[in-house]
Motif scaffolding. Structure first.
Motif, PDB file in Angstrom:
ATOM      1  N   ARG A   1       8.353  11.101  -6.602  1.00 61.46           N
ATOM      2  CA  ARG A   1       7.682  12.367  -5.778  1.00 61.46           C
ATOM      3  C   ARG A   1       6.708  11.275  -5.026  1.00 61.46           C
ATOM      4  N   TRP A   2       7.264  10.484  -3.588  1.00 60.22           N
ATOM      5  CA  TRP A   2       6.633   9.955  -2.734  1.00 60.22           C
ATOM      6  C   TRP A   2       6.624  10.001  -1.571  1.00 60.22           C
ATOM      7  N   HIS A   3       4.956   9.957  -1.279  1.00 63.28           N
ATOM      8  CA  HIS A   3       4.741  10.230   0.624  1.00 63.28           C
ATOM      9  C   HIS A   3       4.235  11.517  -0.093  1.00 63.28           C
ATOM     10  N   GLY A   4       4.589  12.453  -1.005  1.00 58.41           N
ATOM     11  CA  GLY A   4       4.535  14.422  -1.174  1.00 58.41           C
ATOM     12  C   GLY A   4       5.856  14.395  -0.857  1.00 58.41           C
ATOM     13  N   GLN A   5       6.525  13.385  -0.832  1.00 58.10           N
ATOM     14  CA  GLN A   5       7.864  14.021  -0.918  1.00 58.10           C
ATOM     15  C   GLN A   5       9.025  14.036  -1.950  1.00 58.10           C
ATOM     16  N   SER A   6       9.693  14.720  -2.741  1.00 55.66           N
ATOM     17  CA  SER A   6      10.965  14.463  -3.532  1.00 55.66           C
ATOM     18  C   SER A   6      12.324  13.327  -2.906  1.00 55.66           C
ATOM     19  N   TRP A   7      12.550  12.379  -4.276  1.00 55.30           N
ATOM     20  CA  TRP A   7      13.094  11.815  -3.086  1.00 55.30           C
ATOM     21  C   TRP A   7      14.112  10.717  -4.523  1.00 55.30           C
ATOM     22  N   ALA A   8      15.608  10.987  -3.838  1.00 56.39           N
ATOM     23  CA  ALA A   8      16.322  10.380  -4.492  1.00 56.39           C
ATOM     24  C   ALA A   8      16.269   9.001  -5.017  1.00 56.39           C
ATOM     25  N   ALA A   9      16.363   8.242  -6.414  1.00 57.44           N
ATOM     26  CA  ALA A   9      15.885   7.384  -6.840  1.00 57.44           C
ATOM     27  C   ALA A   9      16.777   6.542  -7.698  1.00 57.44           C
ATOM     28  N   THR A  10      16.953   5.888  -7.550  1.00 51.76           N
ATOM     29  CA  THR A  10      17.843   3.908  -8.668  1.00 51.76           C
ATOM     30  C   THR A  10      17.066   3.442  -8.971  1.00 51.76           C
ATOM     31  N   ALA A  11      16.905   3.195 -10.275  1.00 50.93           N
ATOM     32  CA  ALA A  11      15.828   2.594 -11.273  1.00 50.93           C
ATOM     33  C   ALA A  11      16.779   1.046 -11.243  1.00 50.93           C
ATOM     34  N   LEU A  12      15.845   0.200 -10.918  1.00 50.28           N
ATOM     35  CA  LEU A  12      16.130  -0.970 -10.699  1.00 50.28           C
ATOM     36  C   LEU A  12      16.402  -1.529 -12.057  1.00 50.28           C
ATOM     37  N   GLY A  13      15.102  -1.674 -13.447  1.00 50.05           N
ATOM     38  CA  GLY A  13      15.108  -1.981 -14.283  1.00 50.05           C
ATOM     39  C   GLY A  13      15.826  -1.031 -15.593  1.00 50.05           C
ATOM     40  N   ALA A  14      17.389  -0.430 -15.370  1.00 51.98           N
ATOM     41  CA  ALA A  14      18.203   0.154 -16.003  1.00 51.98           C
ATOM     42  C   ALA A  14      17.414   0.449 -17.691  1.00 51.98           C
ATOM     43  N   ASP A  15      17.937  -0.707 -18.411  1.00 51.08           N
ATOM     44  CA  ASP A  15      16.784  -0.458 -19.422  1.00 51.08           C
ATOM     45  C   ASP A  15      15.731  -0.001 -19.825  1.00 51.08           C
ATOM     46  N   ASP A  16      14.864   0.406 -18.443  1.00 53.35           N
ATOM     47  CA  ASP A  16      13.972   1.186 -18.878  1.00 53.35           C
ATOM     48  C   ASP A  16      13.623   2.598 -18.918  1.00 53.35           C
TER      49      ASP A  16
ATOM     50  N   HIS B   1       0.722  -0.755   0.101  1.00 47.51           N
ATOM     51  CA  HIS B   1       0.055  -0.269   0.715  1.00 47.51           C
ATOM     52  C   HIS B   1       0.629   1.393   0.443  1.00 47.51           C
ATOM     53  N   GLU B   2       2.291   1.508   0.379  1.00 45.60           N
ATOM     54  CA  GLU B   2       2.939   2.483   0.344  1.00 45.60           C
ATOM     55  C   GLU B   2       4.079   2.309  -1.176  1.00 45.60           C
ATOM     56  N   ALA B   3       3.615   1.472  -2.605  1.00 47.73           N
ATOM     57  CA  ALA B   3       5.479   1.740  -2.614  1.00 47.73           C
ATOM     58  C   ALA B   3       4.969   1.969  -4.250  1.00 47.73           C
ATOM     59  N   GLY B   4       3.989   3.262  -4.292  1.00 46.51           N
ATOM     60  CA  GLY B   4       3.631   3.500  -5.482  1.00 46.51           C
ATOM     61  C   GLY B   4       5.053   4.884  -5.485  1.00 46.51           C
ATOM     62  N   ALA B   5       5.458   5.638  -6.726  1.00 50.50           N
ATOM     63  CA  ALA B   5       5.497   6.915  -6.975  1.00 50.50           C
ATOM     64  C   ALA B   5       5.374   7.094  -7.923  1.00 50.50           C
TER      65      ALA B   5
END
Length: 146
Positions: free
Chosen positions: A101-116, A82-86
């Motif tokens: 944007r996750w839970h209303g805040q900006s977060w640094a993120a790494t894509a696990l599927g780098a080819d997408d 339930h808390e996974a959407g961004a």
């Protein structure tokens, strides 16, 4: 005169906290400086004792923040469905780094599927978190594996 110096130091630290919230501990320092300012304005305290009180409040506040943060969120956090959407805020670069944007805040993120290609506005699933860094995957990639 000395209480005014402590007051200015506390104000400067509060201003830095507002302008650059990434620096942890500035609020603790500001509160310590403001307390010492008030104490030194009400009673005559030697300057060396004022400095000692300020550094003791920094140490106590730092220990409290460290303990509180360790209790609130472990360094690696497993997420519930339930808390996974961004939503992607900026395009991800060649190394798979971007912002969401996750839970209303900006977060640094790494894509696990780098080819997408992850483009702004795209929905992603947050697969995990390491401190303040999220690991994300395109929503459709998760549904393809079902």
């Amino acid at each position: 005169m000395v209480p005014l110096i402590w007051l200015m130091l506390g104000g400067a630290l509060l201003l830095l906290e507002v302008l650059a919230p990434g620096f942890d501990g500035l609020l603790v320092g500001a509160m310590g400086a403001l307390v010492v300012s008030l104490m030194s304005a009400l009673t005559p305290i030697p300057t060396w004792l004022q400095a000692l009180i300020f550094f003791a409040s920094l140490l106590a506040g730092g220990v409290w923040m460290w303990r509180w943060s360790r209790q609130r969120s472990p360094s690696t956090h497993q997420l519930h469905a339930h808390e996974a959407g961004a939503v992607v805020l900026s395009p991800f670069d060649q190394q798979g780094e971007g912002r969401v944007r996750w839970h209303g805040q900006s977060w640094a993120a790494t894509a696990l599927g780098a080819d997408d290609a992850l483009v702004p506005g795209m929905r992603v699933i947050v697969m995990g978190r390491d401190g303040t860094h999220l690991q994300v995957m395109p929503e459709q990639a998760l549904h393809e594996n079902d």
